[in-house]
Scaffold this motif. Structure first.
Motif, PDB file in Angstrom:
ATOM      1  N   ASN A 213       0.563   6.778 -16.557  1.00 49.76           N
ATOM      2  CA  ASN A 213       1.395   5.930 -15.574  1.00 49.76           C
ATOM      3  C   ASN A 213       0.820   5.478 -14.371  1.00 49.76           C
ATOM      4  N   ALA A 214      -0.383   4.417 -14.874  1.00 44.18           N
ATOM      5  CA  ALA A 214      -1.093   3.915 -13.725  1.00 44.18           C
ATOM      6  C   ALA A 214      -0.769   2.890 -13.167  1.00 44.18           C
ATOM      7  N   TYR A 215       0.358   2.176 -13.411  1.00 42.55           N
ATOM      8  CA  TYR A 215       0.919   0.810 -13.191  1.00 42.55           C
ATOM      9  C   TYR A 215       1.958   1.162 -12.045  1.00 42.55           C
ATOM     10  N   THR A 216       1.694   1.733 -10.851  1.00 38.91           N
ATOM     11  CA  THR A 216       3.022   1.961 -10.034  1.00 38.91           C
ATOM     12  C   THR A 216       2.306   1.760  -8.628  1.00 38.91           C
ATOM     13  N   GLY A 217       1.073   1.241  -8.233  1.00 37.78           N
ATOM     14  CA  GLY A 217       0.431   1.480  -7.027  1.00 37.78           C
ATOM     15  C   GLY A 217       0.170  -0.059  -6.607  1.00 37.78           C
ATOM     16  N   GLY A 218       0.886  -1.206  -7.111  1.00 36.96           N
ATOM     17  CA  GLY A 218       0.481  -2.611  -6.546  1.00 36.96           C
ATOM     18  C   GLY A 218      -0.079  -3.213  -7.769  1.00 36.96           C
TER      19      GLY A 218
END
Length: 317
Positions: A213-218
């Motif tokens: 779930n790496a694509y939640t920080g910009g």
């Protein structure tokens, strides 16, 4: 050439321009947020936004080098590729992460965000965008090994990093996970997630070196489907990513490796076009001039003071 030499001597940070074949010019700008004028900094960020606009199918990126804010560019090294007849076509925003290791902090070069104009892909730019800056920094560090990190879900990039650098983990072809790999990965995930746009809710799987779930920080708009992710010519890298990463959820693999003498030989022999080797070595010599050649010359001159070292004649008085 003479002008380039004198400009190099006067700089604390790299700002070098070299040719890449008959059609392209490459500019490498080190930590522009620390020294570049505001107008020039805004112009540089504008070029990066233009490339991103042609690369992304949707949305926009909300972190890092696109703002023009000096604070966001204090520890970034930009590798910018332009056509010689005008127009920017690709960039790599490499980030210098100061990782709090014992007994002293360690700089790790994060390979960062790479974007290439869709019309310019398959033009053999990977040696420029991924290895060139690491190679020059390795030269300037007097051939001390440089740790690199890479966070990606793209099989072609996983393979490129595995083939270009030394002691890479994970490497689908084999290799060994050392304690240094584990400790560095822990510290990077604990303190430097913002560098590659990974949110606090992402989970680091230490056994597999996978960030779930790496694509939640910009970095949300960089998320790819399996079909969209560029594949490597060697099928084992594609198989590795297909088996280890959940593309629906948005997983990344984090790789750690080194630019060292072995990697430098591989880079020059396999990645750099033969026509560019001589120019690259000349550029590396200029970049190393302040850190390698000049200190030797100063050290050898016993008649003049250098930093805290007094001239030999002064000791005899």
């Amino acid at each position: 050439m003479i002008r380039t030499i004198f400009k190099t001597l006067g700089r604390q940070y790299m700002d070098v321009t070299i040719r890449s074949g008959p059609d392209y010019q490459v500019r490498i700008v080190e930590r522009p947020g620390r020294w570049m004028a505001v107008d020039a900094l805004n112009g540089l960020s504008h070029e990066l936004r233009q490339i991103a606009g042609r690369t992304l199918d949707r949305g926009k990126l909300t972190y890092g080098v696109f703002s023009g804010d000096p604070e966001d560019l204090k520890d970034v090294i930009i590798t910018l590729v332009r056509r010689r007849d005008g127009g920017s076509i690709a960039f790599n925003a490499l980030v210098v992460m100061n990782v709090d290791t014992a007994p002293r902090p360690l700089d790790v070069l994060h390979l960062g965000l790479v974007m290439v104009d869709p019309d310019e892909r398959s033009k053999n730019l990977s040696w420029v965008l991924y290895g060139l800056t690491c190679f020059l920094i390795f030269f300037r560090r007097q051939f001390r090994p440089v740790w690199i990190s890479n966070v990606t879900q793209v099989p072609a990039v996983v393979g490129m990093v595995s083939e270009m650098f030394s002691d890479v983990w994970p490497d689908p072809r084999g290799g060994r996970r050392s304690l240094n790999h584990v400790l560095l990965a822990r510290l990077i995930m604990a303190n430097h997630r913002a560098v590659f746009g990974v949110g606090d809710d992402a989970v680091f799987d230490e056994d597999r070196f996978v960030i779930t779930n790496a694509y939640t920080g910009g970095s949300d708009d960089l998320k790819k489907t399996w079909d969209d992710a560029p594949k490597h010519r060697d099928v084992q890298f594609n198989t590795f990513c297909a088996e280890q990463l959940d593309y629906g959820r948005g997983d990344d693999v984090i790789q750690l490796g080194k630019m060292d003498l072995a990697a430098m030989r591989t880079y020059l022999a396999r990645e750099v076009p033969k026509s560019a080797v001589v120019g690259l070595l000349v550029t590396a010599g200029l970049v190393a001039l302040r850190r390698v050649i000049l200190p030797v010359a100063h050290w050898s001159d016993s008649s003049a003071q250098w930093s805290i070292l007094r001239p030999a004649k002064a000791w005899r008085k």
